[in-house]
Scaffold this motif. Structure first.
Motif, PDB file in Angstrom:
ATOM      1  N   VAL A  77     -55.407 112.612  -9.322  1.00  0.00           N
ATOM      2  CA  VAL A  77     -56.517 111.649  -9.323  1.00  0.00           C
ATOM      3  C   VAL A  77     -57.802 112.229  -8.728  1.00  0.00           C
ATOM      4  CG1 VAL A  77     -55.199 109.508  -9.402  1.00  0.00           C
ATOM      5  CG2 VAL A  77     -55.525 110.643  -7.217  1.00  0.00           C
ATOM      6  N   THR A  78     -57.673 113.106  -7.744  1.00  0.00           N
ATOM      7  CA  THR A  78     -58.903 113.618  -7.111  1.00  0.00           C
ATOM      8  C   THR A  78     -59.681 114.527  -8.053  1.00  0.00           C
ATOM      9  OG1 THR A  78     -57.552 115.324  -6.125  1.00  0.00           O
ATOM     10  CG2 THR A  78     -58.114 113.458  -4.718  1.00  0.00           C
ATOM     11  N   GLU A  79     -59.002 115.121  -9.023  1.00  0.00           N
ATOM     12  CA  GLU A  79     -59.707 115.965  -9.988  1.00  0.00           C
ATOM     13  C   GLU A  79     -59.771 115.303 -11.365  1.00  0.00           C
ATOM     14  OE1 GLU A  79     -59.271 120.487  -8.649  1.00  0.00           O
ATOM     15  OE2 GLU A  79     -57.341 119.662  -9.233  1.00  0.00           O
ATOM     16  N   GLY A  80     -59.221 114.082 -11.451  1.00  0.00           N
ATOM     17  CA  GLY A  80     -59.267 113.335 -12.706  1.00  0.00           C
ATOM     18  C   GLY A  80     -58.555 114.027 -13.859  1.00  0.00           C
ATOM     19  N   ARG A  81     -57.392 114.631 -13.565  1.00  0.00           N
ATOM     20  CA  ARG A  81     -56.693 115.399 -14.601  1.00  0.00           C
ATOM     21  C   ARG A  81     -55.247 114.967 -14.765  1.00  0.00           C
ATOM     22  NH1 ARG A  81     -58.378 121.312 -12.563  1.00  0.00           N
ATOM     23  NH2 ARG A  81     -60.542 121.233 -13.215  1.00  0.00           N
ATOM     24  N   ALA A  82     -54.751 115.163 -15.978  1.00  0.00           N
ATOM     25  CA  ALA A  82     -53.306 115.061 -16.198  1.00  0.00           C
ATOM     26  C   ALA A  82     -52.657 116.337 -15.638  1.00  0.00           C
ATOM     27  CB  ALA A  82     -53.033 114.937 -17.684  1.00  0.00           C
ATOM     28  N   VAL A  83     -51.342 116.304 -15.538  1.00  0.00           N
ATOM     29  CA  VAL A  83     -50.586 117.447 -14.989  1.00  0.00           C
ATOM     30  C   VAL A  83     -49.521 117.816 -16.018  1.00  0.00           C
ATOM     31  CG1 VAL A  83     -48.984 118.088 -13.133  1.00  0.00           C
ATOM     32  CG2 VAL A  83     -51.068 116.794 -12.605  1.00  0.00           C
ATOM     33  N   GLU A  84     -49.818 118.833 -16.841  1.00  0.00           N
ATOM     34  CA  GLU A  84     -49.019 118.986 -18.058  1.00  0.00           C
ATOM     35  C   GLU A  84     -48.371 120.357 -18.230  1.00  0.00           C
ATOM     36  OE1 GLU A  84     -50.351 115.908 -21.162  1.00  0.00           O
ATOM     37  OE2 GLU A  84     -52.021 117.309 -20.959  1.00  0.00           O
ATOM     38  N   HIS A  85     -47.938 120.939 -17.113  1.00  0.00           N
ATOM     39  CA  HIS A  85     -47.244 122.219 -17.283  1.00  0.00           C
ATOM     40  C   HIS A  85     -45.943 122.051 -18.055  1.00  0.00           C
ATOM     41  CE1 HIS A  85     -46.419 120.522 -13.286  1.00  0.00           C
ATOM     42  NE2 HIS A  85     -45.174 120.927 -13.462  1.00  0.00           N
ATOM     43  N   THR A  86     -45.334 120.864 -17.962  1.00  0.00           N
ATOM     44  CA  THR A  86     -44.061 120.705 -18.694  1.00  0.00           C
ATOM     45  C   THR A  86     -44.283 120.717 -20.206  1.00  0.00           C
ATOM     46  OG1 THR A  86     -44.119 118.287 -18.693  1.00  0.00           O
ATOM     47  CG2 THR A  86     -43.042 119.342 -16.807  1.00  0.00           C
ATOM     48  N   ALA A  87     -45.479 120.336 -20.645  1.00  0.00           N
ATOM     49  CA  ALA A  87     -45.759 120.377 -22.091  1.00  0.00           C
ATOM     50  C   ALA A  87     -45.667 121.807 -22.620  1.00  0.00           C
ATOM     51  CB  ALA A  87     -47.147 119.795 -22.373  1.00  0.00           C
ATOM     52  N   GLU A  88     -45.932 122.783 -21.744  1.00  0.00           N
ATOM     53  CA  GLU A  88     -45.848 124.193 -22.162  1.00  0.00           C
ATOM     54  C   GLU A  88     -44.416 124.557 -22.551  1.00  0.00           C
ATOM     55  OE1 GLU A  88     -48.514 126.401 -22.351  1.00  0.00           O
ATOM     56  OE2 GLU A  88     -49.811 124.693 -21.875  1.00  0.00           O
ATOM     57  N   ARG A  89     -43.451 123.820 -22.000  1.00  0.00           N
ATOM     58  CA  ARG A  89     -42.059 124.112 -22.393  1.00  0.00           C
ATOM     59  C   ARG A  89     -41.515 123.022 -23.299  1.00  0.00           C
ATOM     60  NH1 ARG A  89     -42.326 124.370 -16.009  1.00  0.00           N
ATOM     61  NH2 ARG A  89     -41.447 122.378 -15.451  1.00  0.00           N
ATOM     62  N   GLY A  90     -42.409 122.257 -23.903  1.00  0.00           N
ATOM     63  CA  GLY A  90     -41.995 121.301 -24.935  1.00  0.00           C
ATOM     64  C   GLY A  90     -41.649 119.933 -24.418  1.00  0.00           C
ATOM     65  N   GLU A  91     -41.868 119.658 -23.140  1.00  0.00           N
ATOM     66  CA  GLU A  91     -41.502 118.354 -22.571  1.00  0.00           C
ATOM     67  C   GLU A  91     -42.770 117.646 -22.115  1.00  0.00           C
ATOM     68  OE1 GLU A  91     -38.237 117.123 -22.271  1.00  0.00           O
ATOM     69  OE2 GLU A  91     -37.719 118.870 -23.484  1.00  0.00           O
ATOM     70  N   GLY A  92     -43.174 116.630 -22.822  1.00  0.00           N
ATOM     71  CA  GLY A  92     -44.387 115.922 -22.423  1.00  0.00           C
ATOM     72  C   GLY A  92     -44.958 115.139 -23.585  1.00  0.00           C
ATOM     73  N   LYS A  93     -46.214 114.768 -23.454  1.00  0.00           N
ATOM     74  CA  LYS A  93     -46.900 113.985 -24.479  1.00  0.00           C
ATOM     75  C   LYS A  93     -46.989 114.821 -25.763  1.00  0.00           C
ATOM     76  CE  LYS A  93     -51.406 113.153 -24.113  1.00  0.00           C
ATOM     77  NZ  LYS A  93     -52.662 112.683 -23.551  1.00  0.00           N
ATOM     78  N   ALA A  94     -46.704 114.185 -26.904  1.00  0.00           N
ATOM     79  CA  ALA A  94     -46.616 114.939 -28.160  1.00  0.00           C
ATOM     80  C   ALA A  94     -47.875 115.768 -28.439  1.00  0.00           C
ATOM     81  CB  ALA A  94     -46.336 113.972 -29.307  1.00  0.00           C
ATOM     82  N   GLU A  95     -49.060 115.181 -28.240  1.00  0.00           N
ATOM     83  CA  GLU A  95     -50.299 115.945 -28.526  1.00  0.00           C
ATOM     84  C   GLU A  95     -50.406 117.170 -27.615  1.00  0.00           C
ATOM     85  OE1 GLU A  95     -49.893 112.580 -28.280  1.00  0.00           O
ATOM     86  OE2 GLU A  95     -51.912 111.749 -28.073  1.00  0.00           O
ATOM     87  N   SER A  96     -50.006 116.994 -26.364  1.00  0.00           N
ATOM     88  CA  SER A  96     -50.131 118.116 -25.421  1.00  0.00           C
ATOM     89  C   SER A  96     -49.114 119.205 -25.754  1.00  0.00           C
ATOM     90  CB  SER A  96     -49.916 117.622 -23.991  1.00  0.00           C
ATOM     91  OG  SER A  96     -50.747 116.517 -23.761  1.00  0.00           O
ATOM     92  N   VAL A  97     -47.917 118.786 -26.177  1.00  0.00           N
ATOM     93  CA  VAL A  97     -46.906 119.768 -26.573  1.00  0.00           C
ATOM     94  C   VAL A  97     -47.427 120.548 -27.782  1.00  0.00           C
ATOM     95  CG1 VAL A  97     -44.585 120.046 -27.549  1.00  0.00           C
ATOM     96  CG2 VAL A  97     -44.954 118.484 -25.617  1.00  0.00           C
ATOM     97  N   ALA A  98     -48.067 119.844 -28.716  1.00  0.00           N
ATOM     98  CA  ALA A  98     -48.588 120.518 -29.909  1.00  0.00           C
ATOM     99  C   ALA A  98     -49.684 121.530 -29.529  1.00  0.00           C
ATOM    100  CB  ALA A  98     -49.132 119.487 -30.900  1.00  0.00           C
ATOM    101  N   ILE A  99     -50.535 121.139 -28.589  1.00  0.00           N
ATOM    102  CA  ILE A  99     -51.601 122.061 -28.152  1.00  0.00           C
ATOM    103  C   ILE A  99     -50.974 123.302 -27.499  1.00  0.00           C
ATOM    104  CG2 ILE A  99     -53.499 122.336 -26.469  1.00  0.00           C
ATOM    105  CD1 ILE A  99     -54.202 119.359 -27.060  1.00  0.00           C
ATOM    106  N   ALA A 100     -49.963 123.059 -26.658  1.00  0.00           N
ATOM    107  CA  ALA A 100     -49.299 124.192 -25.980  1.00  0.00           C
ATOM    108  C   ALA A 100     -48.639 125.107 -27.004  1.00  0.00           C
ATOM    109  CB  ALA A 100     -48.270 123.667 -24.981  1.00  0.00           C
TER     110      ALA A 100
END
Ligand code: F6P
Length: 496
Positions: A77-100
């Protein structure tokens, strides 16, 4: 605010008493996940404390926060960001997984081109980066790269020129690929080191040094502006934090040196741990149980540090990797809503390599006045080919140390007496391959997350590192409102 009073009020039985109280203790406090055996039986956790921690986790909405992180919501919240390292290994929001996946496939294409000599001969990989842009790839290459001899890999983080010159002494500039890894592409040390590598290449007759640069960054425009051709800029998402970034294109030197299959295995191992963390009930959830033990010692028993010891040479860089992961994530003083946290947060992570550390720092662990929860890491399958006695001694030492810490040994002479009741946990890996290492690192990431949620802090910002950087910059520019001591040091070193 988390209420710890229930757990604080539980009777404080010794470890030996806890084993005597419950013959089934080992079965209840150990777990097997993704090729790793976790044993917390020699900690003071009991089913009762675990239940109380699970209740605390519920009151902190751990499940909701976990879902929010995997769902790509703004949890930093302090940087206003999602935290999506898990998308890099295919686990996360579909759009983010696709970007990864798109960025991984771009990385793979570049690796194939390098292997087909599209950039000219590459025998040496010189990766410059610092913090999360160095520690993760370094750990991977060091842990898994012993067999793969096609490339020499050097990871240079320090701005101390000696670190680069050590590499210049052994690398051929004409066969060196410069990898510049920086999420922001502004970090002083990395940019200075990158420029010095280019200058070294130029001095040694490399015609187009920029043509031999690969950039790994979440700020691709800056890399292009700096001079890297767009085709060799490997972007990753802003929502992947630096200390969580080895799964992204920051893992490039590992993917190149170890081979793509290994990199994929690493991601799959991590994904297996992600699913375990996301789907398992807390009383059989490895990252949650480990975090409960961490919290028990920091919040209830006043432990100020914790110490992982790798009884495997290949994991010698793990303690320093964990130092950043744990201390930069959870070394905070305010809650997510900016209030003083009012309790200790992250333990200071330190540690080392067994058996070496036994002959250096274990004195304090056995007889010192600090309570230090120890974590032993060992691998059943040996890597070395020396007589079996080596591996046997290595593992038996790890296990015996845990037993000795717990059991202690009274003696008439106080100097020779061991109090015992000193906690340790053990992580025993079947083997150390890319898959298991991926699962192991993901386990630590999620453990940090659970600690952060129960402490009510934001594990994903790191404003604490900024002030010192700002003041160094001010000094560099001849300014800075420094005290007499600092001004004197600057003058004595001839830097004014
Ligand atoms: O100064 C700390 C830090 O920001 C870390 O969080 C980060 O991993 C490291 O510096 C390097 O940052 P960058 O990847 O942007 O160069």
């Amino acid at each position: 605010m988390t209420d710890w009073s229930t757990i604080e009020a539980f009777p404080k039985r010794t470890l030996v008493e806890l084993f005597a109280d419950d013959p089934e203790r080992l079965g209840k406090l150990s777990l097997d996940v993704a090729g790793i055996h976790f044993d917390w039986a020699k900690t003071h956790l009991t089913l009762q404390t675990i239940e109380a921690f699970a209740a605390l986790a519920k009151s902190c909405d751990l499940a909701g926060k976990r879902q929010a992180m995997f769902g790509g919501e703004i949890v930093n919240v302090t940087e206003g960001r999602a935290v999506e390292h898990t998308a890099e290994r295919g686990e996360g929001k579909a759009e983010s997984v696709a970007i990864a996946q798109a960025s991984h496939s771009r990385m793979r294409t570049l690796i194939d081109a390098i292997e087909a000599d599209a950039l000219g001969p590459v025998r040496h990989i010189l990766h410059v980066g610092i913090g999360g842009s160095a520690l993760g790839p370094h750990l991977l290459v060091d842990a898994l790269g012993r067999e793969e001899k096609r490339y020499d890999v050097a990871i240079v983080a320090n701005v101390d020129g000696t670190a680069l010159e050590d590499v210049f002494d052994r690398f051929d500039p004409a066969a060196t690929l410069l990898v510049v890894a920086s999420k922001t592409f502004t970090t002083t040390e990395t940019m200075m080191n990158a420029s010095s590598v280019l200058a070294w290449m130029e001095e040694h007759g490399v015609e187009d040094p920029y043509g031999r640069v690969v950039a790994l960054t979440a700020a691709p425009d800056k890399a292009v502006e700096w001079g890297v051709d767009e085709t060799r800029v490997l972007p990753f998402s802003e929502s992947v934090g630096g200390r969580y970034s080895l799964w992204s294109t920051i893992g490039f030197p590992a993917a190149l040196a170890l081979g793509w299959d290994q990199f994929e295995e690493l991601l799959e191992g991590a994904a297996e741990m992600d699913r375990h963390f996301r789907l398992s009930a807390l009383h059989e959830n490895a990252p949650a149980l480990a975090a409960f033990a961490d919290l028990y010692y920091t919040q209830v028993r006043g432990a100020e540090t914790r110490a992982p010891f790798a009884y495997d040479e290949r994991l010698r860089l793990l303690p320093s990797y964990l130092q950043q992961l744990e201390m930069e994530s959870n070394g905070k003083g305010v809650t997510v809503d900016g209030k003083p946290v009012g309790r200790p947060t992250a333990a200071i992570t330190w540690g080392g390599v067994g058996t070496e550390a036994q002959h250096a720092v274990f004195q304090l662990l056995h007889q010192g006045t600090h309570l230090v929860p120890v974590e032993f890491l060992a691998v059943i399958e040996p890597y070395d080919t020396l007589p079996e006695e080596h591996h046997r001694a290595l593992l038996l030492n790890a296990f015996a140390q845990g037993a000795a810490l717990m059991k202690g040994k009274p003696a008439d002479d106080p100097a020779r007496s061991y109090s015992g009741d000193r906690p340790s946990s053990t992580l025993l890996l079947d083997q150390l391959d890319a898959r298991t290492l991926g699962a192991l690192i993901a386990f630590y990431e999620h453990r940090v997350f659970v600690n952060g949620v129960l402490l009510g802090i934001n594990s994903f910002d790191q404003f604490g590192v900024e002030l010192g950087k700002e003041m160094a910059k001010a000094a560099e520019n001849g300014g800075g409102d420094f005290d007499a001591s600092t001004t004197d040091l600057i003058r004595r070193a001839g830097l004014d």
